[in-house]
Design a protein around this motif. Structure first.
Motif, mmCIF file in Angstrom:
data_model
loop_
_atom_site.group_PDB
_atom_site.id
_atom_site.type_symbol
_atom_site.label_atom_id
_atom_site.label_comp_id
_atom_site.label_asym_id
_atom_site.label_seq_id
_atom_site.Cartn_x
_atom_site.Cartn_y
_atom_site.Cartn_z
ATOM 1 N N GLU A 93 0.874 -1.173 0.000
ATOM 2 C CA GLU A 93 0.000 0.000 0.000
ATOM 3 C C GLU A 93 0.909 1.220 0.000
ATOM 4 N N ARG A 94 0.542 2.186 -0.812
ATOM 5 C CA ARG A 94 1.321 3.417 -0.937
ATOM 6 C C ARG A 94 0.396 4.573 -0.592
ATOM 7 N N SER A 95 0.840 5.431 0.312
ATOM 8 C CA SER A 95 0.018 6.583 0.684
ATOM 9 C C SER A 95 0.888 7.823 0.777
ATOM 10 N N GLU A 96 0.257 8.970 0.568
ATOM 11 C CA GLU A 96 0.949 10.257 0.664
ATOM 12 C C GLU A 96 0.276 11.080 1.746
ATOM 13 N N ARG A 97 1.082 11.573 2.693
ATOM 14 C CA ARG A 97 0.583 12.451 3.750
ATOM 15 C C ARG A 97 1.625 13.511 4.029
ATOM 16 N N HIS A 98 1.215 14.759 3.998
ATOM 17 C CA HIS A 98 2.099 15.885 4.308
ATOM 18 C C HIS A 98 3.376 15.841 3.466
ATOM 19 N N ASP A 99 3.217 15.643 2.162
ATOM 20 C CA ASP A 99 4.338 15.574 1.215
ATOM 21 C C ASP A 99 5.316 14.444 1.508
ATOM 22 N N GLN A 100 4.891 13.452 2.261
ATOM 23 C CA GLN A 100 5.702 12.266 2.538
ATOM 24 C C GLN A 100 5.020 11.063 1.901
ATOM 25 N N VAL A 101 5.812 10.164 1.337
ATOM 26 C CA VAL A 101 5.270 8.937 0.758
ATOM 27 C C VAL A 101 5.580 7.788 1.703
ATOM 28 N N TYR A 102 4.556 7.034 2.040
ATOM 29 C CA TYR A 102 4.698 5.885 2.930
ATOM 30 C C TYR A 102 4.349 4.621 2.152
ATOM 31 N N ILE A 103 5.189 3.591 2.303
ATOM 32 C CA ILE A 103 4.947 2.320 1.628
ATOM 33 C C ILE A 103 4.991 1.215 2.679
ATOM 34 N N ARG A 104 3.968 0.350 2.621
ATOM 35 C CA ARG A 104 3.886 -0.749 3.571
ATOM 36 C C ARG A 104 3.495 -2.016 2.830
ATOM 37 N N LYS A 105 4.216 -3.085 3.122
ATOM 38 C CA LYS A 105 3.909 -4.383 2.516
ATOM 39 C C LYS A 105 2.681 -4.975 3.197
ATOM 40 N N LEU A 106 1.711 -5.416 2.397
ATOM 41 C CA LEU A 106 0.530 -6.066 2.951
ATOM 42 C C LEU A 106 0.862 -7.515 3.282
ATOM 43 N N SER A 107 0.311 -8.003 4.369
ATOM 44 C CA SER A 107 0.471 -9.432 4.668
ATOM 45 C C SER A 107 -0.399 -10.203 3.678
ATOM 46 N N ASP A 108 -0.100 -11.471 3.496
ATOM 47 C CA ASP A 108 -0.846 -12.284 2.538
ATOM 48 C C ASP A 108 -2.335 -12.349 2.852
ATOM 49 N N SER A 109 -2.707 -12.206 4.110
ATOM 50 C CA SER A 109 -4.106 -12.360 4.500
ATOM 51 C C SER A 109 -4.896 -11.050 4.524
ATOM 52 N N GLU A 110 -4.226 -9.894 4.387
ATOM 53 C CA GLU A 110 -4.942 -8.621 4.387
ATOM 54 C C GLU A 110 -5.812 -8.505 3.144
ATOM 55 N N CYS A 111 -6.900 -7.765 3.260
ATOM 56 C CA CYS A 111 -7.876 -7.628 2.178
ATOM 57 C C CYS A 111 -7.824 -6.211 1.602
ATOM 58 N N PRO A 112 -7.269 -6.062 0.402
ATOM 59 C CA PRO A 112 -7.090 -4.726 -0.189
ATOM 60 C C PRO A 112 -8.382 -3.925 -0.364
ATOM 61 N N LEU A 113 -9.482 -4.572 -0.718
ATOM 62 C CA LEU A 113 -10.724 -3.821 -0.918
ATOM 63 C C LEU A 113 -11.215 -3.207 0.394
ATOM 64 N N GLN A 114 -11.031 -3.910 1.511
ATOM 65 C CA GLN A 114 -11.408 -3.337 2.809
ATOM 66 C C GLN A 114 -10.566 -2.099 3.107
ATOM 67 N N LEU A 115 -9.276 -2.162 2.805
ATOM 68 C CA LEU A 115 -8.394 -1.007 3.014
ATOM 69 C C LEU A 115 -8.824 0.156 2.119
ATOM 70 N N ARG A 116 -9.181 -0.153 0.874
ATOM 71 C CA ARG A 116 -9.629 0.872 -0.074
ATOM 72 C C ARG A 116 -10.907 1.533 0.437
ATOM 73 N N LEU A 117 -11.843 0.729 0.959
ATOM 74 C CA LEU A 117 -13.099 1.276 1.485
ATOM 75 C C LEU A 117 -12.851 2.200 2.673
ATOM 76 N N CYS A 118 -11.934 1.817 3.548
ATOM 77 C CA CYS A 118 -11.627 2.637 4.725
ATOM 78 C C CYS A 118 -10.926 3.945 4.341
ATOM 79 N N ALA A 119 -10.110 3.901 3.309
ATOM 80 C CA ALA A 119 -9.329 5.073 2.905
ATOM 81 C C ALA A 119 -10.122 6.041 2.045
ATOM 82 N N GLY A 120 -11.189 5.558 1.399
ATOM 83 C CA GLY A 120 -11.948 6.415 0.487
ATOM 84 C C GLY A 120 -11.391 6.339 -0.922
ATOM 85 N N PRO A 121 -11.982 7.091 -1.847
ATOM 86 C CA PRO A 121 -11.620 6.955 -3.261
ATOM 87 C C PRO A 121 -10.330 7.667 -3.693
ATOM 88 N N ASN A 122 -9.804 8.569 -2.868
ATOM 89 C CA ASN A 122 -8.626 9.350 -3.262
ATOM 90 C C ASN A 122 -7.382 8.462 -3.332
#
Length: 187
Positions: A93-122
């Motif tokens: 997952e890649r996110s940008e906050r306050h001109d900083q880019v954060y990258i985190r490896k998802l575990s095999d069991s995490e569900c990307p669509l749930q993360l997308r729903l929580c984060a919103g469409p941006n």
């Protein structure tokens, strides 16, 4: 986004590809029904073609809120008919906050669509990237012989280029020293 009767959701996620290494696909069938059985040599070895995916290629996947990151990787490889071991890849997952880019490896069991729903469409808040699974340790047994030979060829080419740059740098330094010596007076 659709809600299913079982309480799960289905929707689309976009996954960008940031792969540094080539991927393998089955070689195209040659000949027809008379050729060796579907992409295999007479010796029984499966033939592969390796190529680099275009930089920043992306793919939309229609998945469930219960689809895991491992299943997303398998679906992406299947869409591109990539025959490489899915364990070679990871979803980040890649996110940008306050001109900083954060990258985190998802575990095999995490569900990307749930993360997308929580984060919103941006997509600046959250997007997904498929990259090589960097564990720090290379599992050379996971690669086929043609892939290993290709790695050696690439390393040899990089080594030759590096040696060429060093030779050019020292040749330039030698020329400058000789010019400085011829321009100075003895004494």
């Amino acid at each position: 986004m659709n809600m299913n009767k079982d309480g799960s959701y289905t929707g689309f996620i976009k996954v960008q590809f940031k792969l540094a290494r080539p991927v393998s696909v089955p070689s195209p069938k040659k000949g027809g029904p008379d050729s060796a059985s579907a992409g295999k040599r007479a010796s029984g070895v499966k033939r592969r073609t390796s190529f680099y995916l275009p930089k920043d290629a992306s793919k939309h996947l229609h998945i469930s809120s219960r689809t895991s990151a491992r299943e997303v990787i398998e679906a992406l490889l299947k869409k591109f008919t990539v025959v490489d071991n899915p364990a070679k890849f990871a979803v980040f997952e890649r996110s940008e906050r306050h001109d900083q880019v954060y990258i985190r490896k998802l575990s095999d069991s995490e569900c990307p669509l749930q993360l997308r729903l929580c984060a919103g469409p941006n997509e600046k808040v959250l997007n997904f990237v498929l990259k090589e699974n960097e564990t720090g340790e290379v599992n050379w047994h996971a690669f086929s012989m043609p892939e290993l030979k290709n790695f050696l060829r690439i390393l040899h080419r990089e080594e030759e280029e590096h040696v060429k740059q060093i030779v050019q740098r020292y040749a330039l330094a030698r020329t400058k020293m000789q010019e400085a010596l011829t321009g100075s007076t003895p004494g």
